[in-house]
Design an enzyme around this catalytic site. Structure first.
Site, PDB file in Angstrom:
ATOM      1  N   ARG A  38       0.879  -1.088  -0.149  1.00 31.51           N
ATOM      2  CA  ARG A  38       0.001   0.017   0.017  1.00 31.51           C
ATOM      3  C   ARG A  38       0.862   1.125   0.070  1.00 31.51           C
ATOM      4  NH1 ARG A  38      -4.911  -1.958   3.928  1.00 31.51           N
ATOM      5  NH2 ARG A  38      -6.406  -2.438   1.885  1.00 31.51           N
ATOM      6  N   LYS A 198     -19.037 -16.806   3.072  1.00 29.19           N
ATOM      7  CA  LYS A 198     -20.561 -16.346   3.137  1.00 29.19           C
ATOM      8  C   LYS A 198     -21.218 -16.197   1.847  1.00 29.19           C
ATOM      9  CE  LYS A 198     -21.641 -14.923   7.264  1.00 29.19           C
ATOM     10  NZ  LYS A 198     -21.459 -13.725   8.210  1.00 29.19           N
ATOM     11  N   GLY A 347      -9.882  -8.521  -0.060  1.00 26.78           N
ATOM     12  CA  GLY A 347      -8.343  -8.541   0.516  1.00 26.78           C
ATOM     13  C   GLY A 347      -7.777  -9.949   0.727  1.00 26.78           C
ATOM     14  N   GLY A 370     -12.554  -3.786   1.440  1.00 27.34           N
ATOM     15  CA  GLY A 370     -13.999  -3.768   1.483  1.00 27.34           C
ATOM     16  C   GLY A 370     -14.424  -2.538   0.298  1.00 27.34           C
TER      17      GLY A 370
HETATM   18  P1  ADP Z   1     -12.227 -11.478   0.137  1.00 25.27           P
HETATM   19  O1  ADP Z   1     -11.629 -10.925   1.302  1.00 25.27           O
HETATM   20  O2  ADP Z   1     -11.343 -11.785  -1.077  1.00 25.27           O
HETATM   21  O3  ADP Z   1     -13.546 -10.715  -0.030  1.00 25.27           O
HETATM   22  P2  ADP Z   1     -13.824 -13.398   1.658  1.00 25.27           P
HETATM   23  O4  ADP Z   1     -13.488 -12.758   2.921  1.00 25.27           O
HETATM   24  O5  ADP Z   1     -15.224 -13.358   1.209  1.00 25.27           O
HETATM   25  O6  ADP Z   1     -12.910 -12.970   0.306  1.00 25.27           O
HETATM   26  O7  ADP Z   1     -13.497 -15.010   1.814  1.00 25.27           O
HETATM   27  C1  ADP Z   1     -12.250 -15.604   2.263  1.00 25.27           C
HETATM   28  C2  ADP Z   1     -12.195 -16.913   3.218  1.00 25.27           C
HETATM   29  O8  ADP Z   1     -13.211 -17.592   2.730  1.00 25.27           O
HETATM   30  C3  ADP Z   1     -11.065 -17.310   3.470  1.00 25.27           C
HETATM   31  O9  ADP Z   1     -10.653 -17.108   4.818  1.00 25.27           O
HETATM   32  C4  ADP Z   1     -11.149 -18.816   3.184  1.00 25.27           C
HETATM   33  O10 ADP Z   1     -10.569 -19.607   4.079  1.00 25.27           O
HETATM   34  C5  ADP Z   1     -12.825 -18.887   3.342  1.00 25.27           C
HETATM   35  N1  ADP Z   1     -13.091 -19.990   2.504  1.00 25.27           N
HETATM   36  C6  ADP Z   1     -13.236 -20.327   1.156  1.00 25.27           C
HETATM   37  N2  ADP Z   1     -13.650 -21.436   0.824  1.00 25.27           N
HETATM   38  C7  ADP Z   1     -14.029 -22.012   2.026  1.00 25.27           C
HETATM   39  C8  ADP Z   1     -14.955 -23.434   2.512  1.00 25.27           C
HETATM   40  N3  ADP Z   1     -15.150 -24.206   1.328  1.00 25.27           N
HETATM   41  N4  ADP Z   1     -15.284 -23.575   3.615  1.00 25.27           N
HETATM   42  C9  ADP Z   1     -14.889 -22.396   4.568  1.00 25.27           C
HETATM   43  N5  ADP Z   1     -14.191 -21.242   4.237  1.00 25.27           N
HETATM   44  C10 ADP Z   1     -13.872 -21.109   3.122  1.00 25.27           C
HETATM   45 MG    MG Z   2     -12.257 -10.980   3.416  1.00 30.74          MG
END
Ligand code: ADP
Ligand code: MG
Length: 390
Positions: A38, A198, A347, A370
């Site tokens: 960053r 989620k 992130g 975010g």
């Molecule tokens: P980003 O930060 O890129 O938006 P998210 O925060 O939505 O991504 O999701 C990231 C998390 O999702 C990671 O910590 C990862 O471990 C979790 N994850 C991915 N696939 C699964 C799964 N099948 N079961 C549980 N957690 C998962």
């Molecule tokens: Mg995340």
């Protein structure tokens, strides 16, 4: 799509004091910066302003301190920034007050200083007008280069823009241009890849992207709620029960656009040393799905490689653990091979791409977790809205 806001190109900064909001919210371990991306991303704007004869006053937040807390001091950032710029960056003991004002007044054209963490004052997150005015009183012009904080209407991102002429920096411009162009006028086929934990975190992203894309590839934990909606049993995999209605409705509306995993890696827990690949129709009741399988990864990879625009948010599995990182890695590699525009937002997704050493192979990896998500949701970012129109 042209950037709709004024940037530092549009204003005369020579001999002016310029207050620049950066996103210096870097990871720290015992006062040592473990990833300076960053800071490096903010260099083009800072260098340009210094070279054009501005006195540059930098500000940022770091972490979520409650009141003054030295563990969240920006001092290490001033040191690192000074090394990267090859010139001294003075460090102010606070972001407002008489001493800081005197330091800012004494700053000469071509010199830089960094203010202490704006979140040492609770007025920052409350977007307190008086506090914003105090920040503004340090300078003649405000530049917002903190894309990663642009989704928050705080004093240093939004409030201050009401008291000074306000324009965008180069990083802000770059982020909005890449993400904005992909959403507004994508070269097709346009493929979105969504994953993560989620569904509820991503409902608005799905709603905003689905009408725009040619295909939506869904992996990660959220895929299991989709599989469940299709009537499959998903064992102990993540299930976002509240989102089942939403998932059902999008499956009915756009059955042909949505691609789901056909095989997954299952295990007893995230701490298991190995996983087993099974077809999605055969997920054992006592196991949880933690990654997409080999066949799914190949199908998704082919779609990605054949696309002209790809936006990816959300890991395909629990990539932090080696046994469940292969699907995410395969997607990152397919993105790297894709000849089209490839954009990574989120992130954890950005961290995964960095971890696999493939960040340089993407067209754009967003610095805003975010903020990039809210942009993909189609929301206006308050820190951008507050800037002067071009
Ligand atoms: P980003 O930060 O890129 O938006 P998210 O925060 O939505 O991504 O999701 C990231 C998390 O999702 C990671 O910590 C990862 O471990 C979790 N994850 C991915 N696939 C699964 C799964 N099948 N079961 C549980 N957690 C998962
Ligand atoms: Mg995340």
């Amino acid at each position: 799509m042209a950037f709709q806001k004024k940037t530092i190109r549009d204003v005369d900064v020579h001999g002016k004091r310029v207050l620049v909001r950066c996103d210096f919210n870097v990871p720290l371990e015992n006062g040592v910066i473990t990833d300076d991306r960053r800071i490096r991303e903010s260099l083009p704007t800072i260098r340009e302003l210094l070279n054009r004869g501005a006195a540059v006053i930098l500000m940022s937040h770091l972490g979520r301190p409650e009141g003054r807390d030295e563990r969240y001091s920006l001092k290490p950032v001033a040191v690192r920034l000074g090394e990267l710029l090859g010139r001294e960056v003075r460090f102010a003991p606070d972001c407002v007050g008489e001493e800081v004002k005197a330091m800012a007044s004494a700053l000469k054209p071509g010199e830089a200083m960094l203010l202490e963490n704006v979140r040492f004052h609770e007025e920052e997150t409350k977007n307190d007008p008086e506090f914003a005015q105090q920040l503004a009183s340090l300078a003649d012009l405000f530049v917002n280069d903190a894309f990663g904080s642009a989704h928050r209407a705080h004093a240093s991102t939004e409030g201050v823009a009401h008291y000074l002429p306000a324009v965008a920096g180069f990083l802000m411009e770059k982020e909005i241009q890449y993400l904005g162009r992909a959403l507004a006028d994508p070269s097709r086929p346009f493929v979105a890849v969504l994953g993560g934990a989620k569904v509820s975190d991503k409902i608005q992203v799905v709603e905003n992207l689905l009408p725009k894309v040619d295909a939506l590839l869904i992996g990660g934990g959220m895929a299991f709620t989709f599989l469940r909606a299709k009537g499959l049993t998903t064992g102990r995999s993540l299930l976002d029960a509240e989102s089942l209605d939403f998932v059902n409705s999008v499956l009915v509306e756009s059955p042909d656009k949505i691609l789901l995993p056909t095989d997954v890696v299952v295990a007893d827990s995230v701490d298991s040393e190995t996983g087993t690949e099974v077809r999605v129709e055969e997920i054992p009741e006592d196991k949880m799905g933690l990654d997409i399988g080999t066949a799914t990864a190949a199908t998704f990879a082919a779609r990605i490689e054949g696309a002209s625009t790809v936006i990816w948010n959300g890991p395909m599995g629990v990539f932090e653990k080696e046994p469940f990182s292969k699907g995410t890695k395969a997607i990152a590699e397919a993105m790297a091979r894709c000849q089209g525009v490839t954009i990574v937002g989120g992130g954890d997704t950005a961290a995964a791409v960095e971890k696999f050493g493939l960040a340089d192979k993407m067209t754009h990896v967003s610095t805003g977790g975010g903020a990039s998500l809210e942009f993909l949701e189609g929301k206006a970012l308050p820190g951008v809205v507050a800037l002067q129109d071009a």
